[in-house]
Design a protein around this motif. Structure first.
Motif, PDB file in Angstrom:
ATOM      1  N   VAL A  56       6.565 -12.554  -1.277  1.00  0.00           N
ATOM      2  CA  VAL A  56       6.283 -11.280  -1.954  1.00  0.00           C
ATOM      3  C   VAL A  56       4.831 -10.889  -1.687  1.00  0.00           C
ATOM      4  O   VAL A  56       4.527  -9.735  -1.337  1.00  0.00           O
ATOM      5  CB  VAL A  56       6.524 -11.405  -3.485  1.00  0.00           C
ATOM      6  CG1 VAL A  56       6.140 -10.119  -4.197  1.00  0.00           C
ATOM      7  CG2 VAL A  56       7.978 -11.757  -3.762  1.00  0.00           C
ATOM      8  N   ALA A  57       3.942 -11.864  -1.815  1.00  0.00           N
ATOM      9  CA  ALA A  57       2.524 -11.597  -1.614  1.00  0.00           C
ATOM     10  C   ALA A  57       2.268 -11.112  -0.183  1.00  0.00           C
ATOM     11  O   ALA A  57       1.607 -10.089   0.027  1.00  0.00           O
ATOM     12  CB  ALA A  57       1.726 -12.865  -1.889  1.00  0.00           C
ATOM     13  N   PHE A  58       2.850 -11.811   0.773  1.00  0.00           N
ATOM     14  CA  PHE A  58       2.721 -11.404   2.175  1.00  0.00           C
ATOM     15  C   PHE A  58       3.173  -9.965   2.363  1.00  0.00           C
ATOM     16  O   PHE A  58       2.534  -9.162   3.037  1.00  0.00           O
ATOM     17  CB  PHE A  58       3.609 -12.287   3.056  1.00  0.00           C
ATOM     18  CG  PHE A  58       2.903 -13.475   3.631  1.00  0.00           C
ATOM     19  CD1 PHE A  58       1.665 -13.331   4.237  1.00  0.00           C
ATOM     20  CD2 PHE A  58       3.482 -14.731   3.582  1.00  0.00           C
ATOM     21  CE1 PHE A  58       1.026 -14.427   4.778  1.00  0.00           C
ATOM     22  CE2 PHE A  58       2.849 -15.833   4.118  1.00  0.00           C
ATOM     23  CZ  PHE A  58       1.617 -15.684   4.717  1.00  0.00           C
ATOM     24  N   GLY A  59       4.331  -9.702   1.766  1.00  0.00           N
ATOM     25  CA  GLY A  59       4.928  -8.377   1.907  1.00  0.00           C
ATOM     26  C   GLY A  59       3.993  -7.294   1.399  1.00  0.00           C
ATOM     27  O   GLY A  59       3.719  -6.305   2.098  1.00  0.00           O
ATOM     28  N   HIS A  60       3.483  -7.501   0.206  1.00  0.00           N
ATOM     29  CA  HIS A  60       2.602  -6.478  -0.375  1.00  0.00           C
ATOM     30  C   HIS A  60       1.314  -6.331   0.428  1.00  0.00           C
ATOM     31  O   HIS A  60       0.795  -5.238   0.584  1.00  0.00           O
ATOM     32  CB  HIS A  60       2.281  -6.830  -1.834  1.00  0.00           C
ATOM     33  CG  HIS A  60       3.435  -6.563  -2.748  1.00  0.00           C
ATOM     34  ND1 HIS A  60       3.876  -5.285  -3.028  1.00  0.00           N
ATOM     35  CD2 HIS A  60       4.271  -7.407  -3.409  1.00  0.00           C
ATOM     36  CE1 HIS A  60       4.912  -5.352  -3.848  1.00  0.00           C
ATOM     37  NE2 HIS A  60       5.182  -6.635  -4.089  1.00  0.00           N
ATOM     38  N   TYR A  61       0.869  -7.442   0.935  1.00  0.00           N
ATOM     39  CA  TYR A  61      -0.355  -7.433   1.732  1.00  0.00           C
ATOM     40  C   TYR A  61      -0.170  -6.562   2.980  1.00  0.00           C
ATOM     41  O   TYR A  61      -0.956  -5.668   3.274  1.00  0.00           O
ATOM     42  CB  TYR A  61      -0.708  -8.888   2.089  1.00  0.00           C
ATOM     43  CG  TYR A  61      -1.664  -9.076   3.226  1.00  0.00           C
ATOM     44  CD1 TYR A  61      -2.998  -8.659   3.115  1.00  0.00           C
ATOM     45  CD2 TYR A  61      -1.259  -9.675   4.413  1.00  0.00           C
ATOM     46  CE1 TYR A  61      -3.889  -8.845   4.165  1.00  0.00           C
ATOM     47  CE2 TYR A  61      -2.134  -9.869   5.463  1.00  0.00           C
ATOM     48  CZ  TYR A  61      -3.451  -9.441   5.344  1.00  0.00           C
ATOM     49  OH  TYR A  61      -4.315  -9.620   6.384  1.00  0.00           O
ATOM     50  N   THR A  62       0.898  -6.820   3.696  1.00  0.00           N
ATOM     51  CA  THR A  62       1.124  -6.050   4.917  1.00  0.00           C
ATOM     52  C   THR A  62       1.479  -4.607   4.597  1.00  0.00           C
ATOM     53  O   THR A  62       1.061  -3.677   5.289  1.00  0.00           O
ATOM     54  CB  THR A  62       2.268  -6.677   5.748  1.00  0.00           C
ATOM     55  OG1 THR A  62       2.219  -8.075   5.603  1.00  0.00           O
ATOM     56  CG2 THR A  62       2.142  -6.300   7.190  1.00  0.00           C
ATOM     57  N   TYR A  63       2.258  -4.457   3.534  1.00  0.00           N
ATOM     58  CA  TYR A  63       2.662  -3.108   3.123  1.00  0.00           C
ATOM     59  C   TYR A  63       1.418  -2.264   2.845  1.00  0.00           C
ATOM     60  O   TYR A  63       1.319  -1.107   3.263  1.00  0.00           O
ATOM     61  CB  TYR A  63       3.523  -3.229   1.860  1.00  0.00           C
ATOM     62  CG  TYR A  63       4.274  -1.975   1.506  1.00  0.00           C
ATOM     63  CD1 TYR A  63       5.515  -1.718   2.080  1.00  0.00           C
ATOM     64  CD2 TYR A  63       3.766  -1.056   0.600  1.00  0.00           C
ATOM     65  CE1 TYR A  63       6.225  -0.575   1.761  1.00  0.00           C
ATOM     66  CE2 TYR A  63       4.462   0.093   0.275  1.00  0.00           C
ATOM     67  CZ  TYR A  63       5.691   0.333   0.855  1.00  0.00           C
ATOM     68  OH  TYR A  63       6.376   1.458   0.546  1.00  0.00           O
ATOM     69  N   ALA A  64       0.447  -2.880   2.146  1.00  0.00           N
ATOM     70  CA  ALA A  64      -0.779  -2.160   1.804  1.00  0.00           C
ATOM     71  C   ALA A  64      -1.522  -1.728   3.064  1.00  0.00           C
ATOM     72  O   ALA A  64      -1.953  -0.585   3.185  1.00  0.00           O
ATOM     73  CB  ALA A  64      -1.666  -3.052   0.938  1.00  0.00           C
ATOM     74  N   GLU A  65      -1.617  -2.645   4.006  1.00  0.00           N
ATOM     75  CA  GLU A  65      -2.366  -2.290   5.212  1.00  0.00           C
ATOM     76  C   GLU A  65      -1.658  -1.193   5.992  1.00  0.00           C
ATOM     77  O   GLU A  65      -2.284  -0.263   6.511  1.00  0.00           O
ATOM     78  CB  GLU A  65      -2.604  -3.511   6.108  1.00  0.00           C
ATOM     79  CG  GLU A  65      -3.511  -3.134   7.282  1.00  0.00           C
ATOM     80  CD  GLU A  65      -3.962  -4.306   8.145  1.00  0.00           C
ATOM     81  OE1 GLU A  65      -3.729  -5.457   7.757  1.00  0.00           O
ATOM     82  OE2 GLU A  65      -4.563  -4.033   9.210  1.00  0.00           O
ATOM     83  N   ALA A  66      -0.320  -1.296   6.040  1.00  0.00           N
ATOM     84  CA  ALA A  66       0.434  -0.265   6.757  1.00  0.00           C
ATOM     85  C   ALA A  66       0.173   1.102   6.134  1.00  0.00           C
ATOM     86  O   ALA A  66      -0.034   2.100   6.835  1.00  0.00           O
ATOM     87  CB  ALA A  66       1.914  -0.597   6.744  1.00  0.00           C
ATOM     88  N   LEU A  67       0.156   1.133   4.811  1.00  0.00           N
ATOM     89  CA  LEU A  67      -0.096   2.409   4.130  1.00  0.00           C
ATOM     90  C   LEU A  67      -1.507   2.924   4.426  1.00  0.00           C
ATOM     91  O   LEU A  67      -1.728   4.115   4.652  1.00  0.00           O
ATOM     92  CB  LEU A  67       0.053   2.234   2.611  1.00  0.00           C
ATOM     93  CG  LEU A  67       1.463   2.240   2.050  1.00  0.00           C
ATOM     94  CD1 LEU A  67       1.402   2.062   0.540  1.00  0.00           C
ATOM     95  CD2 LEU A  67       2.166   3.550   2.383  1.00  0.00           C
ATOM     96  N   ARG A  68      -2.439   1.998   4.403  1.00  0.00           N
ATOM     97  CA  ARG A  68      -3.831   2.386   4.650  1.00  0.00           C
ATOM     98  C   ARG A  68      -3.970   2.983   6.042  1.00  0.00           C
ATOM     99  O   ARG A  68      -4.630   3.995   6.247  1.00  0.00           O
ATOM    100  CB  ARG A  68      -4.732   1.154   4.514  1.00  0.00           C
ATOM    101  CG  ARG A  68      -6.212   1.435   4.693  1.00  0.00           C
ATOM    102  CD  ARG A  68      -7.048   0.259   4.262  1.00  0.00           C
ATOM    103  NE  ARG A  68      -6.874  -0.919   5.096  1.00  0.00           N
ATOM    104  CZ  ARG A  68      -7.511  -1.122   6.258  1.00  0.00           C
ATOM    105  NH1 ARG A  68      -8.349  -0.203   6.716  1.00  0.00           N
ATOM    106  NH2 ARG A  68      -7.319  -2.221   6.938  1.00  0.00           N
ATOM    107  N   ARG A  69      -3.277   2.360   7.000  1.00  0.00           N
ATOM    108  CA  ARG A  69      -3.355   2.874   8.376  1.00  0.00           C
ATOM    109  C   ARG A  69      -2.658   4.230   8.464  1.00  0.00           C
ATOM    110  O   ARG A  69      -3.134   5.131   9.154  1.00  0.00           O
ATOM    111  CB  ARG A  69      -2.688   1.906   9.343  1.00  0.00           C
ATOM    112  CG  ARG A  69      -3.252   0.509   9.334  1.00  0.00           C
ATOM    113  CD  ARG A  69      -4.511   0.425  10.160  1.00  0.00           C
ATOM    114  NE  ARG A  69      -5.094  -0.904  10.085  1.00  0.00           N
ATOM    115  CZ  ARG A  69      -6.317  -1.205  10.481  1.00  0.00           C
ATOM    116  NH1 ARG A  69      -7.104  -0.247  10.969  1.00  0.00           N
ATOM    117  NH2 ARG A  69      -6.772  -2.412  10.401  1.00  0.00           N
ATOM    118  N   LEU A  70      -1.542   4.319   7.744  1.00  0.00           N
ATOM    119  CA  LEU A  70      -0.799   5.594   7.773  1.00  0.00           C
ATOM    120  C   LEU A  70      -1.639   6.725   7.217  1.00  0.00           C
ATOM    121  O   LEU A  70      -1.552   7.869   7.667  1.00  0.00           O
ATOM    122  CB  LEU A  70       0.486   5.475   6.939  1.00  0.00           C
ATOM    123  CG  LEU A  70       1.710   4.938   7.654  1.00  0.00           C
ATOM    124  CD1 LEU A  70       2.827   4.685   6.651  1.00  0.00           C
ATOM    125  CD2 LEU A  70       2.186   5.932   8.719  1.00  0.00           C
ATOM    126  N   ALA A  71      -2.470   6.399   6.242  1.00  0.00           N
ATOM    127  CA  ALA A  71      -3.278   7.420   5.586  1.00  0.00           C
ATOM    128  C   ALA A  71      -4.097   8.180   6.608  1.00  0.00           C
ATOM    129  O   ALA A  71      -4.278   9.392   6.505  1.00  0.00           O
ATOM    130  CB  ALA A  71      -4.194   6.764   4.559  1.00  0.00           C
TER     131      ALA A  71
END
Lengths: 394, 984
Positions: free
Chosen positions: B717-732
């Motif tokens: 779960v932690a891994f998932g949220h970590y990568t998810y966050a970065e993906a969103l940041r890049r998408l921004a």
């Protein structure tokens, strides 16, 4: 092909003039009756060994002995023309005895044994009345009940008969019951039944076979008598079937007919409905010289069939139910009373091609098993030695 | 009950009055008694325990009465956990259930922890569960008295030198100390005696069950008659003489009495013959009679072949009959006195004695060869099919979780957990049973091929043990060990495999530690194991080499994963294992050799990966895959493929990386192990992120989160949220900036969650990763904030503070590229803040990093390219560093319009693209830089561009940039910004 009508006649009519040498057995039974006050005798033998004939012969003789009051009950359809007028006989040439007839049977028994009983519609009460009245009975003659083929009928009918006919009678101080049957005898509800006198009925000797053929005025030439004795293995029923066939009918065909009769008598209703298949498979199985288990015969019986295991399993179940198969230490073995005539028949020249086909299939299966299971090779090599001899002889 | 079925179980209880009276007194007394009740086979021990249970139920002042016996026949009860579960089940739905609330909760936690993959948590939960179980029993015992009934306890005494079932250690620690009630252990004399010896010094009572007296036999038979009459209305009576015969025939042994009655019922002649026969032919006669009963015979034969229980489906398979027919046949068997059934279990077992008789008279005969093989084949097929069904079912559920119809991260997936756990437990049971049967039955896969069942069984054993050790399933490991130990003890002749089995069993302790996250390379057992290996009699040289290499490989693995990681030692051990195995071995051992060498390569690859040597890791993984291919070991292959992909990603080979990771994911779906599936999604998500496909990255991260949440896999779960966050940041910043703030806010939630989870898990390197991401997010929120926002300063401070903290921690943890990453991001922070002074200080700080020395470029060469190549990630950091400098220079040029600034910008940007190309053509760090650079450059007019281009050429020339690394020039050409007159 089965020749139903013709075949039925061959074993559904009893004639005492055909009866041959069972002196030893009769002597034993008579001794039992003379020495005891009460008791149960069971005539036991393979199908076609002449149990019914012996029971009817006993009935005929007992009828002539005033100290006994015999009553004969046949549970399966056949006829005995010479007794047709007898009041002490329950025999139906057309249909099997059923539980609904017990009440009537009880009334007939009361009548014949000369006791007055109150008539009711309840078997429960009727049997009580009969037992009570019989125990108080003063009329001469020991009640003696003969029941033919009691182990071959449905279990429920057998239980009904035991409970409502045999048990009440066995409460009497003086009474005899003679039963005939093969197959499994169940554990009995009454000690008298558990401790019955068992009289085995063995096959006939060669001379007795000739005697039987003569007595039945067999149309077969006497030169064939020895062959018939050999082919029949001394089973009176087989002798009778072969012996009644016209001289122009080849012995092989008569024997074939006898096998049908034997199987037909043996098989359960469920098995009978698949008669042709079962006959075919029993023929093949009869060639196996060692007891077998399912996995080693499934390929032999149902080559290439994806459902071979289930089919073999079912066949085994039907044959076990019909008591022509049993488990004997190493595997299943067909009853010798079936194996014997079938092998004789297959060895006859008319069946040679079938025999060769079966033997070669069996050889192949045996070979495969030996290769596949080297540790059991010796065992599987023994699957067909005597048949090999047979085929070589021919 | 028809007369044919007199052998069926009798509902009335006969005899044993003395012991029942005593039992009543035990229940009434204020003390606790441990009673060892012994008796030979078939004497009615189980029936007596059941009667004691009935008796206890009738005592109004005695509370702790279970609803069933605990039967040690089941190997699942041989581990402490299994026994505790059985005790819980025995008190389930009784008034005493409430005493076990804490225990049940710990059990749930244990299951959750197991589903969530190997960690110390499961070990803790197991400990709690066992403690609460004993506490519950103690309280129950104190307050109302407790009754514990243990049956078939001789099964706890293992053959040969194997000692007792592992659970005995646990059980004997507390069972003698309970305050009130009774614990009755019933079993065969030899087993009871062994347990009693082991419990010497403790207080207990001993009681024995004798054979029936003639009087008891009479009572029994009369009871059968009564039962018959009450069931059928048919009267039944026996002669005294017959009762005597039955008594003699059965020897007064109830099980034989039941069998004799059965035979007497079915076949009186057989019975008469039996009475005359010798004991052996008597037994044979019993078997013959039973096997001659239509339907029952074949069903019994099938049941005897599957001591792990027969259900209708398996029976249908073995006999080739329909499911309906099988159900009815099984029902018939279940009625027999020699059949055993258990609550909530559709399977039928046989009385021990019946298994022994069938073995003796049916299965051990050469005539059984074909039947046995046929049954074995069908048993194999059944288990294979069942196992496949479970895999597919789990796989289907994991897929549904991973790719739901609507993409809501927070949609509850917890509900799926219970069903998944149930399926996993079923699968575990199937695996154990499969090993049991595979070891014993020859399977014909190919007519020409002679099967070696022990070899095949051992492979399966190894496979499952290996899977369990690497996916944290300690429970199955314990059961597997019991299976193999007992099989080993059954072997009469030494044979080829016996010494090898002994050797394999030495591994179990280390596998158990690995499964529960307690790796310890300094465990003294390792040395002992190496020594024991030398002492195994007739261990073949090849076997010894393989087992040694196996021990080394796992010890090496422990060196990597233990708290006190020792990478040098790990490398030595793994390399040595590989070297020793690089030779020809006995054909029969080839599989084991390949599987060990494959694992050694994988772990070596992993080691190189953490050390940052991705190229070596890739080579190791590829070697490992080559070997795993030969053994058809999907679990290993999947991990290898995923890890290879990961190393390739870190090395910038994104296309190959993605392909391998996708293959790995599909393989993991095939074997349906949830934690592995989550990790695959994680890898994919990372790889998409690194290669700039942010949407895909986000989607995969989400899939991973959903599966991880369903199984409670906190790390996933932690891994998932970590990568998810970065993906969103890049998408921004990749999409229109209008949504940037929203994306970033969303990303903040995820990264905060990930940091918290990693902190809970205490994984240092992951805390560093996630905090770095958090710092970058603070910085990007600054970027997205309005120029006059008061928040800018606040984001700036938070980001800087966190970057410094991360750099420090990364340095401590020797994770060089993260340290460089953090330091480099400080430069960008200064750039976005517009605080060039700060940025310039950050540049200096960055340049001082020791780890970067090999990377600096001058005179057309890198300082130490060989050394630099071992950590490719650092190329990207230097690239980002150069890009930041270039952008700062460009900004300064915008203000001052001095050629000098433009030249500086051109130089840094040329170098940035050069470094980037050293790592990967398209790396996320610089990719965004490219975008920023592009946006800045399009503002330049033709003359300005022309000057810039000249400076680029100048840099390329002055610095001797290798042609293939002149990527900035290519970048400008690609964007039609190249304004250089060819002649000039």
């Amino acid at each position: 092909m089965r020749e139903q009508g013709e075949r039925d006649n061959l074993y559904s009519v009893y004639r005492s003039n055909e009866f041959v040498n069972r002196n030893k057995e009769i002597e034993r039974i008579m001794k039992f009756l003379k020495e005891r006050q009460r008791g149960v005798i069971i005539l036991e033998g393979d199908r076609g060994s002449g149990k019914t004939a012996l029971l009817l012969e006993l009935f005929r003789r007992l009828n002539q002995m005033p100290e006994y009051r015999p009553f004969f009950v046949g549970l399966f359809p056949y006829s005995a023309p010479e007794f047709e007028a007898n009041p002490n006989l329950w025999l139906d040439a057309h249909q099997k005895f059923h539980a609904g007839q017990i009440l009537e049977l009880l009334k007939k028994l009361a009548q014949y044994w000369q006791v007055e009983i109150r008539e009711t519609d309840s078997v429960e009460l009727q049997k009580e009345y009969l037992a009570r009245e019989l125990s108080l009975r003063s009329a001469a003659g020991v009640p003696l009940l003969l029941v033919d083929s009691i182990y071959e009928c449905d279990e429920s009918l057998r239980v009904e008969l035991e409970t409502n006919v045999l048990m009440p009678l066995l409460t009497l101080e003086r009474v005899f019951i003679l039963l005939s049957g093969r197959g499994k005898r169940p554990i009995w509800g009454r000690p008298e039944l558990q401790n019955a006198e068992i009289i085995p009925i063995p096959p006939l000797h060669k001379e007795d076979v000739s005697d039987q053929l003569k007595k039945m005025n067999s149309p077969r030439p006497s030169a064939e008598y020895e062959d018939i004795a050999d082919l029949s293995g001394g089973f009176p029923l087989t002798v009778r079937v072969i012996g009644s066939s016209p001289p122009e009918v080849p012995l092989s065909r008569s024997l074939n007919q006898a096998i049908d009769v034997l199987l037909d008598q043996a098989l359960s209703e469920e098995a009978k409905s698949q008669y042709a298949d079962i006959r075919h498979h029993v023929e093949k199985m009869s060639l196996l010289d060692i007891p077998f288990r399912i996995a080693e015969i499934e390929d032999y019986l149902f080559p290439g069939d994806p459902e071979k295991t289930g089919k073999t399993d079912k066949l085994i179940r039907l044959l076990l139910q019909s008591f022509i198969l049993r488990y004997e230490g190493k595997g299943y073995r067909l009853n010798s009373s079936i194996v014997y005539p079938i092998r004789k028949w297959l060895e006859m020249s008319e069946q040679q091609s079938d025999l060769r086909k079966y033997v070669s299939a069996l050889e192949q299966v045996s070979q495969q098993l030996q290769e596949r299971y080297p540790k059991a090779a010796t065992w599987y090599s023994r699957m067909l030695p005597s048949v090999r001899q047979t085929s070589q002889l021919n | 009950m028809s007369e044919e079925q007199l052998g069926i179980r009798l509902s009335e209880f006969v005899g044993r009055t003395e012991i029942l009276n005593e039992a009543e007194a035990w229940l009434q007394s204020p003390d606790f008694r441990v009673v060892f009740l012994d008796g030979s086979y078939g004497i009615g021990k189980t029936r007596l325990l059941q009667q004691v249970l009935e008796l206890a139920k009738a005592q109004s002042n005695f509370g702790g009465v279970p609803n069933r016996l605990v039967d040690f026949y089941h190997f699942s009860c041989h581990t402490a956990e299994g026994l505790a579960r059985a005790i819980l089940a025995a008190f389930e739905e009784t008034a005493s259930e409430k005493y076990f609330g804490l225990c049940v909760r710990s059990l749930d936690n244990l299951e959750e922890a197991r589903m969530a993959g190997g960690s110390g948590k499961a070990a803790q939960c197991l400990e709690d569960m066992l403690r609460y179980c004993v506490e519950g029993l103690r309280q129950l015992s104190e307050q109302t008295g407790v009754l514990l009934l243990f049956d078939t306890v001789e099964q706890y005494v293992y053959p040969g030198q194997l000692g007792f079932a592992p659970a005995w250690e646990w059980l004997k620690n507390w069972v003698f100390t309970l305050p009130r009630g009774a614990a009755i252990f019933a079993g065969r004399s030899e087993g009871i005696n062994a347990l009693k010896n082991d419990a010497s010094g403790k207080a207990f009572l001993s009681r024995s069950l004798d054979l029936f007296t003639p009087e008891e036999t009479r009572k029994y038979i009369n009871a059968v008659a009564r039962e018959h009459q009450s069931r059928t209305g048919q009267p039944l009576s026996f002669l005294d003489e017959d009762i005597d015969k039955l008594h003699r025939a059965s020897g007064g042994r109830p099980i034989w009495l039941a069998l004799c009655l059965q035979i007497r019922a079915c076949n009186p002649e057989a019975f008469t013959a039996l009475l005359k026969g010798q004991p052996q032919s008597f037994e044979q006669g019993v078997i013959n009679s039973l096997l001659s009963v239509p339907d029952l015979g074949e069903t019994l034969k099938a049941a005897g072949r599957v001591p792990r229980g027969l259900n209708a489906e398996l029976l249908a398979g073995i006999r080739g009959i329909s499911r309906r027919e099988a159900e009815s046949a099984l029902g018939g068997l279940g009625e027999m006195a020699f059949a055993k059934t258990f609550p909530n279990d559709e399977r039928i077992f046989l009385h021990d004695e019946m298994y022994i008789l069938l073995q003796k008279y049916v299965y051990s005969d050469a005539a059984d060869a074909a039947d046995r093989a046929s049954a074995g084949q069908k048993i194999y097929r059944y288990y294979k099919e069942k196992r496949k069904q479970k895999d597919e079912e789990l796989s289907r559920r994991y897929r549904e979780l991973a790719q739901p119809a609507d993409e809501q991260v927070n949609r509850s997936v917890k509900g799926a957990a219970a069903a998944l756990r149930e399926l996993e437990m079923e699968r575990r049971r199937l695996k154990i049973e499969m090993v049991y049967y595979r070891l014993r039955y020859e399977i014909c896969k190919d007519t020409s091929n002679q099967d070696d069942p022990i070899a095949a069984g051992l492979k399966r054993y190894y496979r499952y043990a290996h899977e369990a050790a690497t996916s944290g399933d300690d429970a199955i490991l314990r059961l597997l060990q019991i299976e193999l130990s007992r099989f080993l003890a059954e072997q009469e002749a030494a044979g080829f495999w016996q010494p090898f089995m002994r050797g394999l069993l030495l591994m179990n302790e280390f596998w158990l530690k690995a499964a529960s996250g307690q790796q310890d390379p300094d465990n003294p057992s390792y040395e002992e194991a190496f020594e024991s290996l030398q002492q195994i009699p007739s261990l073949d040289a090849d076997q010894c080499v393989i087992l040694q290499a196996l021990l080394k490989t796992w010890r090496g693995t422990d060196c990597i994963f233990s708290k006190s990681a020792n990478y040098r030692r790990a490398k030595e051990l793994l390399s040595s294992a590989i070297q020793e195995l690089s030779r020809e071995v006995d054909q029969r051992l080839e599989w084991f050799k390949n599987v060990v060498i494959s694992l050694a390569y994988r772990q070596l690859g992993y080691l190189n990966r953490i050390l940052g040597d991705f190229s070596s890791a890739i080579v190791n993984y590829q070697q490992g895959l080559r070997y795993s291919r030969r053994v058809d070991f999907i679990h290993e292959e999947a991990t290898l493929r995923n890890d290879l992909g990961f190393a390739q990603m870190r090395n910038g080979q994104f296309v190959a990386a993605l392909e391998n990771m996708k293959d790995g994911l599909q393989l993991r779906y095939q074997i349906a192990i949830a934690t592995r599936i989550v990790l695959s999604y994680q890898s994919l998500s990372q790889c998409y992120l690194e290669s700039g496909v942010y949407e895909e990255s986000r989607r995969n991260a989400l899939s991973g989160i959903r599966v991880a949440e369903a199984i409670g896999f906190a790390r996933g779960v932690a891994f998932g949220h970590y990568t998810y966050a970065e993906a969103l940041r890049r998408l921004a910043f990749a999409e229109s900036s209008q949504n940037a703030a929203d994306y970033l806010r969303d990303a903040q939630e995820h990264i905060d969650h990930a940091v918290r989870l990693f902190e809970d898990l205490g994984e240092q390197d992951r805390i560093i990763d996630s905090k770095l991401e958090q710092a970058c997010l603070y910085r990007d929120r600054l970027r997205a904030a309005d120029a006059d926002s008061s928040m800018r300063k606040s984001w700036f401070d938070r980001s800087n503070k966190q970057l410094l903290e991360v750099a420090k921690k990364a340095k401590e943890a020797r994770i060089a590229y993260r340290q460089a990453d953090a330091m480099c991001n400080r430069i960008w922070l200064g750039y976005y803040m517009g605080d060039f002074e700060f940025a310039k200080q950050a540049i200096k700080d960055f340049e001082e990093l020791d780890v970067l020395k090999p990377y600096w470029f001058s005179g057309g060469r890198f300082n130490d390219e060989g050394k630099a190549g071992s950590n490719a990630q650092l190329w990207a950091q230097v690239a980002k560093f150069c890009a930041a400098q270039g952008m700062i220079a460009l900004k300064e040029w915008e203000q001052a319009k001095s050629d000098e600034k433009l030249r500086t910008a051109a130089r840094h940007l040329t170098l940035a693209m050069m470094y980037n190309a050293k790592f990967a053509v398209d790396h996320r760090g610089v990719r965004e830089g490219r975008r920023t650079i592009h946006q800045a450059l399009v503002k330049l007019n033709e003359q300005e561009l022309s000057r810039l281009c000249r400076f680029v050429l100048e840099t390329e020339q002055n610095e001797s940039v290798p042609a293939e690394l002149c990527q900035f020039q290519k970048f400008l050409q690609d964007h039609a910004l190249w304004f250089v007159d060819k002649q000039s």
